[in-house]
Design an enzyme around this catalytic site. Structure first.
Site, PDB file in Angstrom:
ATOM      1  N   ASP A 178       0.317   3.897  -2.186  1.00  0.00           N
ATOM      2  CA  ASP A 178       1.611   3.214  -2.124  1.00  0.00           C
ATOM      3  C   ASP A 178       1.772   2.390  -0.854  1.00  0.00           C
ATOM      4  O   ASP A 178       2.792   1.707  -0.677  1.00  0.00           O
ATOM      5  CB  ASP A 178       2.768   4.215  -2.272  1.00  0.00           C
TER       6      ASP A 178
ATOM      7  N   ASP B 220       3.740   7.145   7.181  1.00  0.00           N
ATOM      8  CA  ASP B 220       4.384   8.369   6.750  1.00  0.00           C
ATOM      9  C   ASP B 220       4.146   9.455   7.797  1.00  0.00           C
ATOM     10  O   ASP B 220       3.061   9.557   8.343  1.00  0.00           O
ATOM     11  CB  ASP B 220       3.797   8.838   5.428  1.00  0.00           C
TER      12      ASP B 220
END
Length: 321
Positions: A66, A210
C-alpha cells in the site's frame, strides 16, 4: 512549501480514500517530492492537478504494497509522457531489486534517468536550500520516517541604509547581503545582518508512517512546522495497534506534543472508522486534540501550505569605529 494528500487510507483503498501518498510541492524549484506511492497514485496526481512531470524525488517509507504498488505505473507513465527528467528514489533495502525485477518482466527500460538510493538513518541529501534526513521507525518490516528542512534565508537587503552609511557599491554589497561582517577602507566594521530585514526561518516537514509510537519519530519530528503521522487506530483499539505495529490517535498526538511541533496532520486511517460505524473519524480527531489541540485529519486532495516564519528582530544598525 505545499502539501497535497493523494491517499489517506491504510492497507486498502476505499471509495473516498486511496492508499498512501503525499506530495510536497516546492514552487520555487518547480519540483514535487513524493512520499510513498501506493497503487493508483498516478490517477490521484491527475485528479489533483499536480504535474507528474515535476516529480524529482520519491521517498518510500517501507516495502508494504500500500506504499509501493503505484511506483511502476507512475514511472512508466512519466517515461511514456516524455518527461525525461531524472528522478531520485529513496527507500529501504529491497526497493532496488523490486523495481528492477518489475522492469525486467514488464520489459521496461529505466535508462539512466532513475537513481535508486538505499537509505540508512541520517542525512540523505543536501543542497543550498534543503536537507533531507531519515530515521528508523518501529514497524513489522524496516520502515523509515523522513524529515525535510529548508535552510534559513537572509532578510531583504536595505539598499537605502547602505547608501546612507556611505558604503560604496560593488562586491561588498554581496557580502553584506549574506550577513557577513565587512571592514570598510575607512576602518569601520559593518555587520551585514544589521542591514537586512528579518531573516526567514527555514520550514520543517516530517513524514512518519508506518510505525507504532517510538523515540525515533519523536527525534525526527523535533520543532517541525508540520508533522504528518499515521493514526491507523482509535485509542480503544490500542491492543490491535501494538499487534500490527501501527499508531493510535493518542500515539500520534504524543509524538507531536513531545517533539514540540506546530501542526499535526493525521493520516493512514483504517476503513473500520468509515461513516456508519460505531467509531468514526471525528472521534479519532477529538481523541488526538485532547492531547495536542493543533491536530487536523487529512483527506484525499487536502492541501496544506506551510507558511514562512520570520525571526523577531528589533535592532539598530551598529557601526564600530
Amino acid at each position: 512549501m505545499e502539501i497535497t494528500f493523494l491517499g489517506t487510507s491504510s492497507g486498502v483503498p476505499t471509495r473516498s480514500r486511496n492508499v498512501s501518498s503525499v506530495a510536497l510541492r516546492l514552487p520555487q524549484r518547480a519540483e514535487i517530492w513524493l512520499f510513498d506511492c501506493g497503487e493508483g497514485t498516478q490517477h490521484q496526481l491527475q485528479k489533483s492537478g499536480l504535474k507528474s512531470s515535476q516529480i524529482r524525488r520519491i521517498f518510500v517509507t517501507h516495502m508494504h504494497g500500500d506504499h509501493t504498488f503505484g511506483l511502476m505505473g507512475l514511472i512508466a507513465s512519466c517515461g511514456l509522457a516524455g518527461s525525461g527528467q531524472p528522478i531520485d528514489i529513496y527507500g529501504p533495502k529491497g526497493l532496488k531489486e523490486y523495481l528492477f525485477a518489475a522492469a525486467k518482466y514488464s520489459y521496461m527500460n529505466f535508462g539512466s534517468r532513475l537513481k535508486i538510493h538505499t537509505v540508512e538513518s541520517g542525512l540523505l541529501y543536501e543542497d543550498k536550500e534543503f536537507s533531507i534526513s531519515c530515521q528508523l521507525l518501529k514497524h513489522r518490516v524496516p520502515a523509515h520516517g523522513y524529515r525535510v528542512v529548508e535552510k534559513d534565508r537572509s532578510g531583504m537587503f536595505n539598499l537605502e541604509k547602505a547608501q546612507a552609511l556611505g558604503i560604496p557599491p560593488g562586491p561588498i554589497y554581496g557580502k553584506l547581503k549574506q550577513g557577513e561582517v565587512v571592514t570598510l577602507e575607512d576602518g569601520r566594521k559593518i555587520n551585514g545582518k544589521d542591514l537586512c530585514g528579518q531573516p526567514e526561518i527555514g520550514r520543517k516537514f516530517v513524514y512518519c508512517t508506518d510505525t507504532v509510537f517510538c523515540d525515533g519519530a519523536v527525534e525526527l519530528a523535533q520543532d517541525a512546522d508540520v508533522l504528518i503521522h499515521e493514526a491507523t487506530f482509535a485509542h480503544q483499539d490500542a491492543d490491535m495497534a501494538f499487534e500490527k505495529m501501527h499508531s493510535t490517535t493518542t500515539m500520534a498526538a504524543q509524538v507531536a506534543l513531545l517533539a514540540g511541533v506546530k501542526q499535526l496532520i493525521m493520516t493512514h486511517f483504517s476503513p473500520r472508522y468509515a461513516p456508519g460505524n460505531p467509531i468514526q473519524l471525528d472521534d479519532l480527531k477529538q481523541e488526538a486534540k485532547a492531547i495536542f489541540p493543533q491536530t487536523k485529519l487529512a483527506y484525499d486532495f487536502y492541501t496544506h501550505e506551510i507558511p514562512r516564519r520570520r525571526e523577531e528582530k528589533n535592532k539598530k544598525v551598529k557601526v564600530a569605529t
